[in-house]
Design a protein around this motif. Structure first.
Motif, short mmCIF file in Angstrom:
data_model
loop_
_atom_site.label_atom_id
_atom_site.label_comp_id
_atom_site.label_asym_id
_atom_site.label_seq_id
_atom_site.Cartn_x
_atom_site.Cartn_y
_atom_site.Cartn_z
N ALA A 190 0.83 -1.31 -0.14
CA ALA A 190 -0.07 -0.15 -0.01
C ALA A 190 0.91 1.22 0.13
O ALA A 190 0.26 2.43 0.17
CB ALA A 190 -0.90 -0.19 1.11
N GLN A 191 2.05 1.24 -0.43
CA GLN A 191 3.06 2.20 -0.35
C GLN A 191 3.01 3.15 1.06
O GLN A 191 3.09 4.16 0.89
CB GLN A 191 2.58 3.19 -1.50
N MET A 192 3.06 2.36 2.09
CA MET A 192 2.92 2.98 3.27
C MET A 192 4.21 2.73 4.06
O MET A 192 4.93 1.74 3.85
CB MET A 192 1.86 2.61 4.25
N LEU A 219 2.73 6.48 8.34
CA LEU A 219 1.52 6.51 7.63
C LEU A 219 0.58 5.40 8.08
O LEU A 219 -0.52 5.89 8.12
CB LEU A 219 1.95 6.37 6.15
N SER A 246 -0.64 6.44 11.46
CA SER A 246 -1.81 7.49 11.19
C SER A 246 -3.00 6.89 10.70
O SER A 246 -4.21 7.34 10.88
CB SER A 246 -1.41 8.84 10.75
N TYR A 247 -3.21 6.19 9.84
CA TYR A 247 -4.23 5.39 9.31
C TYR A 247 -5.21 4.55 10.13
O TYR A 247 -6.14 4.85 10.40
CB TYR A 247 -4.04 4.88 7.89
N LEU A 298 -8.23 -1.71 6.59
CA LEU A 298 -7.60 -0.63 5.91
C LEU A 298 -7.02 -1.13 4.71
O LEU A 298 -6.99 -0.43 3.69
CB LEU A 298 -6.45 -0.10 6.80
N ARG A 351 -8.41 -3.89 2.71
CA ARG A 351 -9.41 -4.30 2.22
C ARG A 351 -9.08 -5.85 2.16
O ARG A 351 -9.44 -6.11 0.97
CB ARG A 351 -9.40 -3.73 0.76
#
Lengths: 347, 143
Positions: free
Chosen positions: B77-79, B83, B86-87, B118, B120
């Motif tokens: 998810a390129q996190m 990140l 915080s998501y 988050l 999915r």
């Protein structure tokens, strides 16, 4: 609830959203005009801010800048809101749509299902306009899409409450009433002056000096990042310059289109010439992108980071006198406008 | 750029079009639709290649038992940790702990559900390393 909204596909999301909203509010202006009034053109090289791990290069002003300047210049009342709770944000969006108000939203592109998967990165300053709701789906006028699109409420809520840099925090905005100023000449000059000022600013990372700074540091990318990563840096530069939302050549073409429109507004041949000159500069930037891509592929031995840096220096050498002259020209036009010698037609 | 020179190179956009500004025969600017441009496609492909390389690295580390499957989903998810924290609303230090296989395997259902939602996926999928990466443009990446 569906609002009859004039959807137009545009090159850049922010200027597109502003131009559509203003057109809807009763002042039809083109995307290029919105971009120019908002002083959208810029250049910045900010190596200490990393985007996906690579130095940030930007060809336009900060997100939100265009919107703020256009609405200020046209004296248009804007309501902006941020939220803490997604439920509240979505409920208020529904209430606004019920009243027939088209609402602009700041979102992330990562969570929007209708964006091509290959373009879904964590970029949080995308703009779109919600124009209706049907069941659990929203009808959206996304400036970069050719047609109106549908988006599920859940996805939209996710996109509105994206996290990370420039987190939108559910920001929504809409215009209240019509713009007070309909003669675009004064705001146009203001927009030009802002851009000239930004491009010629005496800061090392912005404008012309930013270009020279990038050219200088590009030569050391390979030592600093290694071969593989320096190529990725280059790729990032190309994407900031040419990818979706720029209209080509790092916004230079949109700005040239704006200058052309301004030339019509003032009935001024010099502005038209400036537009043609900027088109040539833009072509130069396109060439940089082509060569940079060649360098990325590693097919051409003659293209190195050094030769690219030289090319970028050339662009800086072209843009510096360009913006100096544009500033002079805008001052002359400003004087004429103040003296009440309306050379051009009133709009 | 003249209207007839607007590039039409298929690539990242799928079936979508972008508009670019180009000059028509009278030297006036007009909006022209384009399906893409090779340099941009090349740059975009490179960006996905970088993600793919990173993902391959993470996959190997998971197989060696150095990282938990969460690291895989996070990278896909390129996190990064900040990140993802915080998501998901889970504090960073806990996310960092959840990247360890031992901690992750004992994760309570609530947090697991939070991550799964988050990304999915189902909670069952979350604990298993998928066989396919399913990254966009993956088929075009030359090995």
């Amino acid at each position: 609830m569906m609002i009859d909204f004039p959807h137009r596909q545009s090159a850049h999301c922010e200027s597109g959203a502003v131009s559509s909203l203003l057109t809807h509010a009763g002042l039809p202006i083109s995307e290029a005009m919105a971009f120019g009034l908002g002083g959208g053109l810029f250049f910045g090289y900010v190596p200490f801010v990393k985007l996906n791990g690579f130095p940030l290069t930007t060809y336009r002003c900060r997100p939100g800048g265009i919107f703020a300047r256009v609405t200020k210049g046209l004296q248009c009342r804007v309501i902006q809101k941020k939220y803490r709770q997604p439920q509240q944000a979505m409920a208020e969006l529904d209430a606004l749509l019920e009243q027939g108000i088209a609402v602009g939203l700041q979102t992330s592109v990562f969570w929007l299902p209708y964006i091509p998967p290959a373009l879904r990165f964590h970029f949080n300053a995308h703009n779109l306009i919600v124009v209706g709701k049907e069941g659990s789906r929203y009808r959206i006028s996304d400036p970069v899409m050719p047609e109106l699109v549908w988006c599920e409420a859940e996805d939209l809520a996710h996109a509105r409450f994206a996290q990370g840099a420039l987190a939108p925090k559910g920001r929504c905005y809409y215009l209240e009433g019509e713009p007070q100023i309909t003669d675009l000449r004064q705001p146009t000059l203001r927009g030009i002056q802002i851009v000239c000022c930004d491009m010629l600013a005496p800061v090392p990372i912005g404008g012309i000096r930013g270009m020279r700074y990038m050219a200088r540091s590009m030569r050391h990318w390979e030592q600093k990042y290694g071969k593989r990563k320096s190529i990725s840096c280059l790729a990032q530069m190309i994407r900031m310059q040419e990818e979706i939302g720029t209209g080509g050549a790092g916004f230079r073409f949109i700005y040239a289109a704006f200058l052309q429109e301004a030339a019509g507004l003032f009935n001024n041949a010099e502005l038209k010439e400036m537009a043609d000159r900027l088109t040539l500069i833009g072509d130069g930037w396109r060439e940089v992108a082509v060569e940079a891509a060649r360098c990325c592929k590693g097919r051409d031995e003659n293209v190195t980071l050094d030769s690219l840096a030289d090319k970028i220096l050339l662009r800086a050498d072209e843009e510096e006198p360009f913006f100096c002259e544009l500033r002079q020209l805008s001052k002359t036009l400003q004087r004429q406008l103040k003296d009440g010698q309306p050379k051009g037609k009133a709009s | 750029m003249r209207k007839q020179d607007v590039p039409q190179d298929e690539g990242v956009l799928d079936d979508e079009r972008v508009v670019s500004y180009a000059l028509d025969s009278d030297g006036q600017y007009c909006l022209t639709s384009s399906v893409g441009w090779d340099p941009v496609n090349c740059a975009n492909r490179l960006a996905w290649q970088d993600i793919q390389l990173q993902l391959d690295g993470v996959r190997r580390q998971i197989e060696r038992g150095e990282l938990s499957v969460l690291a895989y989903y996070m990278t896909r998810a390129q996190m990064d940790v900040a990140l993802l924290a915080s998501y998901s609303g889970v504090p960073r230090w806990r996310v960092r702990r959840h990247l360890k296989p031992k901690v992750f395997s004992k994760l309570d259902a609530k947090v697991q559900h939070c991550y799964a939602q988050l990304f999915r996926v189902t909670t069952a999928q979350l604990s298993q390393l998928p066989a396919e990466d399913a990254l966009p443009m993956a088929e075009e990446i030359p090995s």
